[in-house]
Design a protein around this motif. Structure first.
Motif, PDB file in Angstrom:
ATOM      1  N   UNK A  38      10.841  -9.386   0.155  1.00  0.00           N
ATOM      2  CA  UNK A  38      11.107  -8.129   0.913  1.00  0.00           C
ATOM      3  C   UNK A  38       9.177  -7.864   1.595  1.00  0.00           C
ATOM      4  N   UNK A  39       8.692  -8.453   0.325  1.00  0.00           N
ATOM      5  CA  UNK A  39       7.464  -7.140   0.551  1.00  0.00           C
ATOM      6  C   UNK A  39       7.934  -5.236   1.020  1.00  0.00           C
ATOM      7  N   UNK A  40       8.520  -5.157   0.431  1.00  0.00           N
ATOM      8  CA  UNK A  40       8.248  -3.538   0.148  1.00  0.00           C
ATOM      9  C   UNK A  40       8.617  -2.946  -1.343  1.00  0.00           C
ATOM     10  N   UNK A  41       8.971  -1.644  -0.973  1.00  0.00           N
ATOM     11  CA  UNK A  41       9.059  -0.718  -2.105  1.00  0.00           C
ATOM     12  C   UNK A  41      10.436  -0.378  -2.792  1.00  0.00           C
ATOM     13  N   UNK A  42      10.401  -0.872  -3.257  1.00  0.00           N
ATOM     14  CA  UNK A  42      12.238  -1.240  -4.537  1.00  0.00           C
ATOM     15  C   UNK A  42      12.453   0.182  -5.047  1.00  0.00           C
ATOM     16  N   UNK A  43      11.452   0.846  -6.219  1.00  0.00           N
ATOM     17  CA  UNK A  43      11.488   2.246  -6.132  1.00  0.00           C
ATOM     18  C   UNK A  43       9.924   2.893  -6.426  1.00  0.00           C
ATOM     19  N   UNK A  44      10.001   4.057  -6.975  1.00  0.00           N
ATOM     20  CA  UNK A  44       9.062   4.940  -7.307  1.00  0.00           C
ATOM     21  C   UNK A  44       9.643   5.443  -8.710  1.00  0.00           C
ATOM     22  N   UNK A  45       8.607   5.206  -9.676  1.00  0.00           N
ATOM     23  CA  UNK A  45       8.532   6.123 -10.771  1.00  0.00           C
ATOM     24  C   UNK A  45       7.324   7.175 -11.277  1.00  0.00           C
ATOM     25  N   UNK A  46       8.090   8.867 -11.710  1.00  0.00           N
ATOM     26  CA  UNK A  46       7.306   9.217 -11.585  1.00  0.00           C
ATOM     27  C   UNK A  46       7.570   9.987 -12.583  1.00  0.00           C
ATOM     28  N   UNK A  47       7.309   9.818 -13.861  1.00  0.00           N
ATOM     29  CA  UNK A  47       7.110  10.732 -15.408  1.00  0.00           C
ATOM     30  C   UNK A  47       6.129  10.895 -15.455  1.00  0.00           C
ATOM     31  N   UNK A  59       1.091  -0.964  -0.404  1.00  0.00           N
ATOM     32  CA  UNK A  59       0.601  -0.355  -0.245  1.00  0.00           C
ATOM     33  C   UNK A  59       0.967   0.919   0.598  1.00  0.00           C
ATOM     34  N   UNK A  60       1.553   1.891  -1.124  1.00  0.00           N
ATOM     35  CA  UNK A  60       2.125   3.000  -1.328  1.00  0.00           C
ATOM     36  C   UNK A  60       1.412   3.742  -2.391  1.00  0.00           C
ATOM     37  N   UNK A  61       0.951   3.641  -3.108  1.00  0.00           N
ATOM     38  CA  UNK A  61      -0.178   4.350  -4.432  1.00  0.00           C
ATOM     39  C   UNK A  61      -1.422   4.993  -3.455  1.00  0.00           C
ATOM     40  N   UNK A  62      -1.918   6.276  -4.182  1.00  0.00           N
ATOM     41  CA  UNK A  62      -2.467   7.822  -3.311  1.00  0.00           C
ATOM     42  C   UNK A  62      -3.857   7.289  -4.260  1.00  0.00           C
ATOM     43  N   UNK A  63      -4.102   6.730  -5.181  1.00  0.00           N
ATOM     44  CA  UNK A  63      -4.974   5.774  -6.228  1.00  0.00           C
ATOM     45  C   UNK A  63      -5.388   4.696  -6.484  1.00  0.00           C
ATOM     46  N   UNK A  64      -6.417   4.707  -7.035  1.00  0.00           N
ATOM     47  CA  UNK A  64      -6.693   3.595  -8.354  1.00  0.00           C
ATOM     48  C   UNK A  64      -5.268   2.975  -8.876  1.00  0.00           C
ATOM     49  N   UNK A  65      -5.403   1.377  -8.607  1.00  0.00           N
ATOM     50  CA  UNK A  65      -4.509   0.873  -8.946  1.00  0.00           C
ATOM     51  C   UNK A  65      -4.515   0.183 -10.648  1.00  0.00           C
ATOM     52  N   UNK A  66      -4.215   0.798 -11.141  1.00  0.00           N
ATOM     53  CA  UNK A  66      -4.702   0.501 -13.400  1.00  0.00           C
ATOM     54  C   UNK A  66      -3.873  -0.850 -14.310  1.00  0.00           C
ATOM     55  N   UNK A  67      -2.326  -1.436 -13.472  1.00  0.00           N
ATOM     56  CA  UNK A  67      -1.859  -2.119 -14.400  1.00  0.00           C
ATOM     57  C   UNK A  67      -0.767  -3.072 -13.316  1.00  0.00           C
ATOM     58  N   UNK A  68      -0.875  -3.809 -13.570  1.00  0.00           N
ATOM     59  CA  UNK A  68       0.625  -4.865 -12.674  1.00  0.00           C
ATOM     60  C   UNK A  68       1.078  -5.488 -13.580  1.00  0.00           C
ATOM     61  N   UNK A  69       1.937  -5.191 -13.221  1.00  0.00           N
ATOM     62  CA  UNK A  69       3.130  -7.220 -13.855  1.00  0.00           C
ATOM     63  C   UNK A  69       4.207  -7.519 -13.065  1.00  0.00           C
ATOM     64  N   UNK A  70       4.310  -8.585 -13.228  1.00  0.00           N
ATOM     65  CA  UNK A  70       5.294  -9.298 -12.987  1.00  0.00           C
ATOM     66  C   UNK A  70       6.908  -9.715 -13.504  1.00  0.00           C
ATOM     67  N   UNK A  71       7.985  -9.990 -12.774  1.00  0.00           N
ATOM     68  CA  UNK A  71       8.814  -9.971 -13.611  1.00  0.00           C
ATOM     69  C   UNK A  71       9.125 -11.933 -13.554  1.00  0.00           C
ATOM     70  N   UNK A  72       9.926 -11.919 -14.574  1.00  0.00           N
ATOM     71  CA  UNK A  72      10.163 -13.504 -15.153  1.00  0.00           C
ATOM     72  C   UNK A  72      10.395 -14.475 -13.963  1.00  0.00           C
ATOM     73  N   UNK A  73      11.388 -13.989 -13.406  1.00  0.00           N
ATOM     74  CA  UNK A  73      12.432 -14.562 -12.251  1.00  0.00           C
ATOM     75  C   UNK A  73      11.291 -14.408 -11.110  1.00  0.00           C
ATOM     76  N   UNK A  74       9.738 -13.088 -10.394  1.00  0.00           N
ATOM     77  CA  UNK A  74       9.453 -13.601  -9.511  1.00  0.00           C
ATOM     78  C   UNK A  74      10.332 -12.574  -8.509  1.00  0.00           C
ATOM     79  N   UNK A  75      11.522 -11.689  -8.955  1.00  0.00           N
ATOM     80  CA  UNK A  75      12.106 -10.855  -7.665  1.00  0.00           C
ATOM     81  C   UNK A  75      11.035  -9.834  -7.584  1.00  0.00           C
ATOM     82  N   UNK A  76      10.425  -9.172  -9.002  1.00  0.00           N
ATOM     83  CA  UNK A  76       9.641  -8.408  -9.074  1.00  0.00           C
ATOM     84  C   UNK A  76       8.300  -8.289  -9.632  1.00  0.00           C
TER      85      UNK A  76
END
Length: 637
Positions: A102-111, A63-80
């Protein structure tokens, strides 16, 4: 613009702990994913990404988003895990990359702006491609390790339509494909020069709106599902359209989800609730005999393979999750949820482990601990506005948009009887007296009516009859809420006309009235030491919470309930020490009754909260919202 504090007054409050969620946002394209570890489902609900154990159904909430989640992806290895959100015009729409282990945020991309349309990881977890929505129109490549953007470009040429999906190659970290309405491009990433170079796929005279894609294992072909119900085979090397099909057996309402199996078959989900397999052979697509139409499930928006695809899951737009066995092609419904707005929530008397919710066409009974649906009652094409359980457990009373009050058995959901044309307009509010012998209903025209319920025994067994024994006509607009006193001798009704009225249920006359410059949405009794109601609290569109004396209707106190939005739901503890509110600001607030201050705040809902309820043993809070989500919180006091 600086964000306003969600608290209207008081010291800095604590945070409510979310225990579990009931719901699944089936509107996210490809939004249901089985993690490569084969043990967890990943899906979105509101502003939250949920990791749920398939076996134990234990949930981890990201839970770090500020509004509705619109899309999700999982990396091939499952790491991310990557998730993108929507926001408002002119504001940044974030993409968050999560560390799965670790179930934690790795980074936020905001462009990006306004909305994230699609995401895709490169096969070796080096890069993430993010696709902005129609108001953004850009595609950006991010370096996952450095957490920085490498480069970006417009997702389509100006004369083309809008891109809506993206897929990465399976063996190359420098090749991906984007597609949508009137656009299909193969992109090559040049990391050294920080550029991405698109090449248009030659489609000839063919024009399609592509909604989903899958890349072949050897990266030679990309398969596209279209809104016209056919599939396209695109040669990645030559950038040429190669074949289309099935010609005579297109999928009604379009292809909305795809998954590629190791045997070369393509699993297809369609807008008409169909799940089927398609075989690509000799430059043609042909449907196989494996096909299943899911009953009243809506569009199939996700197909998630577990392992090699011997077992797979399907998510639908009506928030259903099905588990399939591929060899037998048989489905099992494993998860249900509301998909439209939830209108009411109610606990059976003295029970905290079960609760009921109402919505368009349905009433659902839920088990709190397992978050599983126990019973669903369906009335087609009608909205259930309110529900109430009789204290003796004999029936559920429900208020409907066709002006009827319907009664059902709680355990079986069987229809017992109804009160037809209970009001001139829809029935908007409902309450039962403690003895279960009287139903108080409120209507869209403003009337409050009291019905006496009688049990009768005939040769066919027990039946019920009803009699209108009282009618009160002082409200001028919709009755939004009704609460009855413990002795059953009086009640209070809140209305959109800006009044709360105390009624004498023995003489059916007004005993007190309260006026305010608002449209009241909710009201609660505060009981004194002798368990008699001595005060009421109410709130609505003016965002204020008012305290009034029941004796003479005088104002005791008025506090700011929200800085920005209506308050839609309210409930109070049995001892009267605390109450809870929820509204269009999407926040759940716990208040101290005597101090009129917020003690705890819960964040998580992505749309307006419609109702909130404290369970009878004051251990949990349950809140519901316009997007069909049900949140269960730990009560802090």
């Amino acid at each position: 613009m600086a964000a306003q504090s969600p608290i209207a007054n008081g010291d800095d409050p604590g945070s409510l702990q979310r225990l579990s969620l009931i719901g699944f946002d089936g509107t996210i394209p490809g939004g249901l994913i089985v993690h490569p570890d084969r043990q967890n489902l990943i899906y979105g609900l509101g502003d939250t990404v949920i990791i749920e154990d398939i076996g134990t159904q234990e949930q981890v909430l990201l839970s770090e988003h500020t509004n509705k989640v619109t899309t999700i992806a999982v990396s091939k290895s499952g790491k991310y895990i990557a998730s993108g959100q929507m926001t408002y015009m002119g504001f940044a729409a974030d993409v968050i990359i999560w560390n799965y282990a670790e179930r934690v945020k790795h980074c936020k991309c905001s462009l990006h702006k306004v909305k994230i349309e699609a995401l895709a990881f490169s096969p070796n977890d080096l890069y993430l491609v993010t696709l902005g929505g129609q108001d953004d129109g850009s595609i950006i490549v991010w370096n996952i390790e450095t957490k920085q953007a490498i480069c970006g470009a417009p997702a389509q040429v100006l004369s083309a339509g809008s891109a809506s999906c993206v897929v990465f190659a399976n063996n190359r970290d420098d090749l991906f494909v984007s597609a949508g309405l009137g656009t299909l491009r193969v992109w090559t990433l040049d990391v050294t020069n920080r550029k991405i170079r698109p090449e248009e796929v030659s489609m000839g005279q063919l024009k399609r709106d592509i909604r989903c894609m899958q890349m072949s294992d050897d990266d030679s072909f990309v398969y596209c599902g279209t809104t016209t119900g056919d599939l396209l085979g695109i040669n990645v090397g030559s950038k040429m359209f190669q074949y289309i099909g099935p010609e005579k057996e297109r999928f009604s309402k379009g292809v909305t989800a795809m998954a590629l199996l190791k045997n070369g078959e393509i699993l297809v989900g369609a807008g008409d609730s169909t799940v089927a397999t398609v075989k690509g052979k000799d430059n043609a697509f042909k449907r196989t005999k494996k096909s299943k139409k899911l009953n009243q499930a809506g569009e199939v928006t996700s197909i998630a393979l577990r392992g090699e695809g011997h077992q797979f899951f399907c998510g639908t737009s009506k928030s259903h999750i099905y588990q399939f066995n591929h060899s037998e092609f048989k489905e099992t419904l494993v998860r249900t949820a509301h998909y439209p707005a939830i209108t009411d929530i109610e606990f059976p008397y003295g029970t905290s482990e079960l609760f009921g919710t109402s919505s368009f066409q349905e009433i659902c009974i839920w088990h709190r601990a397992t978050t599983q649906e126990l019973r669903r009652i369906v009335v087609p094409n009608m909205t259930c506005n309110a529900i109430a359980f009789s204290r003796d457990g004999k029936y559920i009373a429900s208020a409907w948009s066709d002006a009827s009050v319907r009664f059902f058995l709680p355990e079986s959901g069987k229809f017992i009887f109804d009160i037809k044309q209970a009001h001139k307009r829809e029935v908007t509010a409902l309450a039962l007296t403690p003895d279960g012998m009287h139903v108080i209903s409120g209507g869209g025209e403003g009337q409050v009516r009291v019905w006496k319920i009688k049990e009768c025994y005939t040769n066919k067994g027990k039946t019920y009859t009803n009699e209108l024994v009282g009618e009160m006509k002082e409200h001028k607009a919709t009755v939004s809420c009704i609460k009855v006193t413990e002795d059953g001798k009086s009640c209070v009704t809140a209305s959109k006309d800006g009044t709360c009225i105390m009624w004498d249920l023995e003489r059916f006359v007004r005993s007190q009235i309260i006026f305010a410059n608002t449209q009241f949405n909710c009201v609660c009794f505060y009981h004194g030491q002798n368990q008699q109601p001595c005060q009421i609290i109410a709130s609505g569109t003016d965002r204020k919470i008012g305290y009034w004396e029941t004796f003479d209707g005088s104002t005791i106190r008025e506090v700011e309930g929200s800085l920005s939005s209506d308050i839609n739901g309210m409930d109070i503890t049995a001892d009267g020490k605390y109450f809870v509110t929820g509204g269009a600001d999407k926040l759940i607030k716990v208040w101290s009754y005597d101090d009129g201050k917020v003690t705890h705040v819960g964040k998580g809902h992505a749309m307006a909260v419609t109702k909130v309820k404290i369970c009878p043993n004051s251990q949990y809070i349950v809140s519901v919202s316009e997007d069909g989500a049900i949140y269960i919180w730990s009560f802090p006091h």
